[in-house]
Design an enzyme around this catalytic site. Structure first.
Site, mmCIF file in Angstrom:
data_model
loop_
_atom_site.group_PDB
_atom_site.id
_atom_site.type_symbol
_atom_site.label_atom_id
_atom_site.label_comp_id
_atom_site.label_asym_id
_atom_site.label_seq_id
_atom_site.Cartn_x
_atom_site.Cartn_y
_atom_site.Cartn_z
ATOM 1 N N THR A 107 -135.458 1.023 -20.965
ATOM 2 C CA THR A 107 -136.381 0.152 -20.225
ATOM 3 C C THR A 107 -137.614 -0.201 -21.040
ATOM 4 O O THR A 107 -138.072 0.603 -21.874
ATOM 5 C CB THR A 107 -136.831 0.847 -18.927
ATOM 6 O OG1 THR A 107 -137.907 0.116 -18.311
ATOM 7 C CG2 THR A 107 -137.337 2.261 -19.203
ATOM 8 N N GLU A 123 -140.427 -0.174 -19.887
ATOM 9 C CA GLU A 123 -141.491 0.726 -19.454
ATOM 10 C C GLU A 123 -141.756 1.819 -20.486
ATOM 11 O O GLU A 123 -142.801 2.469 -20.450
ATOM 12 C CB GLU A 123 -141.143 1.351 -18.099
ATOM 13 C CG GLU A 123 -141.148 0.383 -16.930
ATOM 14 C CD GLU A 123 -142.553 -0.033 -16.513
ATOM 15 O OE1 GLU A 123 -143.492 0.771 -16.694
ATOM 16 O OE2 GLU A 123 -142.722 -1.156 -16.010
ATOM 17 N N TYR A 152 -141.151 7.822 -14.384
ATOM 18 C CA TYR A 152 -139.915 7.079 -14.653
ATOM 19 C C TYR A 152 -139.768 6.801 -16.137
ATOM 20 O O TYR A 152 -138.705 7.047 -16.736
ATOM 21 C CB TYR A 152 -139.931 5.764 -13.862
ATOM 22 C CG TYR A 152 -138.890 4.766 -14.298
ATOM 23 C CD1 TYR A 152 -137.556 4.957 -13.980
ATOM 24 C CD2 TYR A 152 -139.245 3.633 -15.034
ATOM 25 C CE1 TYR A 152 -136.588 4.035 -14.382
ATOM 26 C CE2 TYR A 152 -138.293 2.720 -15.440
ATOM 27 C CZ TYR A 152 -136.972 2.925 -15.111
ATOM 28 O OH TYR A 152 -136.015 2.016 -15.519
ATOM 29 N N LYS A 201 -137.008 8.232 -18.849
ATOM 30 C CA LYS A 201 -136.203 7.296 -19.629
ATOM 31 C C LYS A 201 -136.407 7.503 -21.130
ATOM 32 O O LYS A 201 -135.515 7.204 -21.928
ATOM 33 C CB LYS A 201 -136.551 5.863 -19.234
ATOM 34 C CG LYS A 201 -135.916 5.389 -17.930
ATOM 35 C CD LYS A 201 -134.423 5.168 -18.105
ATOM 36 C CE LYS A 201 -133.819 4.449 -16.923
ATOM 37 N NZ LYS A 201 -132.389 4.125 -17.146
#
Length: 382
Positions: free
Chosen positions: A132, A134, A156, A160
């Protein structure tokens, strides 16, 4: 004939990828969590009765927190390709359930990689790990590429990050064909309703039909690189067809504020917005209404823009939607994917917003019809 296993098959990406692979002649196995409610809306059109011969689309119960179950399924299916799309993917919610996110998104990836290794499938099974944007969090350079340092800003993203590096580690340690796709924000009419883009398009359609007064959002200044999920799942497949396993950025290369996305959504129903105030006091108002666009869009259900008025407040800020640590700017550089694999986006942002709005307008028109006939909730339709 290739066999693929997709974790998170009931999600937006899982649904589009399943459809894509089936058209290419794959047999597709999907992993879904057990629930007392049906959670297969996105893939119901692909469903095949388990009693028919030569099934091409097969669903299995499972969970990324259950290593025994994952190993058993990989052993039974013997997949040529695994697409690990399963995750608790809501960034804001990850602050409220960080341990679960770590177990599912981080260690869950390890369980899948270990299953491949323990079963001796390193030379047979290729695995795609859904990473991701992010990961970049507090961005260290603009735009972000495969070599940009990570600076995660949420539980999160941290989970990840573990999944990203354990994928790289298993590739280097055991010679696995294991790849990360660093996906920037990708949306569609199938996007979950709590994600900001779908929240915006759904609310815009409801406001236009008088089913909702206004929408509450958080940081309107946040900038994101939005693309269409259909383009991104195609790239997932391309990644696993490459000669060598590598990590890839998947992005449109353009960034847009949440505020501008809201304006684009309302423009699709003929409404021009203006924003007043700043910070948590900022509000959005209707500046003008193009009645021709509006009435043509809703002619079957409403007359003369009866639910909208110039000066009407349709957007407010709710501080609870701000993250404890914000990611302000994401914009990806997918030059590597374009140069080495020939990947290009078929959809631009305007196409994406139009696709999402058309879908939600149709959905809300049906909702209004149900309401007019005495049904108060969308559940009667869904």
């Amino acid at each position: 004939m290739k066999v693929a296993l997709i974790t998170g098959v009931t999600g937006q990406d899982g649904a589009y990828l399943s459809e894509f692979l089936l058209k290419k002649g794959y047999t597709v196995h999907g992993l879904k969590r057990r629930s007392s409610l049906f959670n297969t809306d996105r893939i119901d059109h692909l469903y095949q009765d388990p009693h028919v011969d030569n099934q091409k689309f097969i669903l299995h119960y499972g969970d990324m927190t259950d290593s025994t179950n994952l190993t058993r399924l990989v052993k039974e299916i013997q997949p040529d390709e695994i697409y690990n799309l399963a995750a608790m993917s809501h960034v804001r919610v990850s602050f409220e359930m960080p341990e679960y996110v770590a177990d599912t998104d981080g260690v869950g990836t390890l369980r899948l990689l270990e299953a491949i290794r323990l079963l001796g499938l390193e030379n047979k099974t290729r695995i795609y790990q859904a990473s991701t944007s992010e990961l970049y969090g507090k961005v260290q350079e603009v735009p972000q590429t495969e070599t940009t340092p990570f600076y995660p800003r949420s539980p999160y993203a941290v989970a990840k990050m573990y999944a990203y590096w354990i994928t790289v580690n298993y590739r280097e340690a055991y010679g696995m064909y294991a790849c990360n796709g660093i996906l920037f924000n990708h949306e569609s009419p199938l996007r979950g309703e709590t994600f900001v883009t779908r929240k915006i398009t759904r609310a815009t359609a409801k406001i236009a039909l008088g089913l909702q007064e206004k929408i509450y959002l958080g940081n309107l200044d946040a900038k994101r690189d939005w693309g269409h999920a259909k383009d991104y799942v195609r790239m997932m497949w391309m990644i696993l067809q490459a000669e060598q396993p590598e990590d890839w950025v998947i992005a449109s290369g353009k960034t847009t504020t949440v505020r501008d996305f809201v304006s684009m959504a309302f423009a699709e129903v003929g409404v021009e917005l203006e924003f007043k105030g700043s910070g948590i006091d900022e509000k959005g108002y209707i500046k003008s209404i193009n009645t021709k666009i509006y009435d043509n869009l809703f002619s079957s259900t409403v007359q003369k823009s009866q639910f909208l008025a110039v000066g009407q407040e349709v957007l407010s800020i709710d501080p609870k939607y701000f993250r404890p640590t914000e990611v302000d700017l994401l914009i990806g550089d997918a030059s590597k994917a374009k140069e080495k694999l020939g990947w290009e986006c078929d959809y631009d942002l305007q196409d994406l917003v139009k696709d999402m709005m058309q879908s939600d307008v149709k959905l809300m028109q049906k909702t209004q019809l149900l309401k007019d006939n005495g049904y108060e909730t969308l559940n009667y339709f869904e």
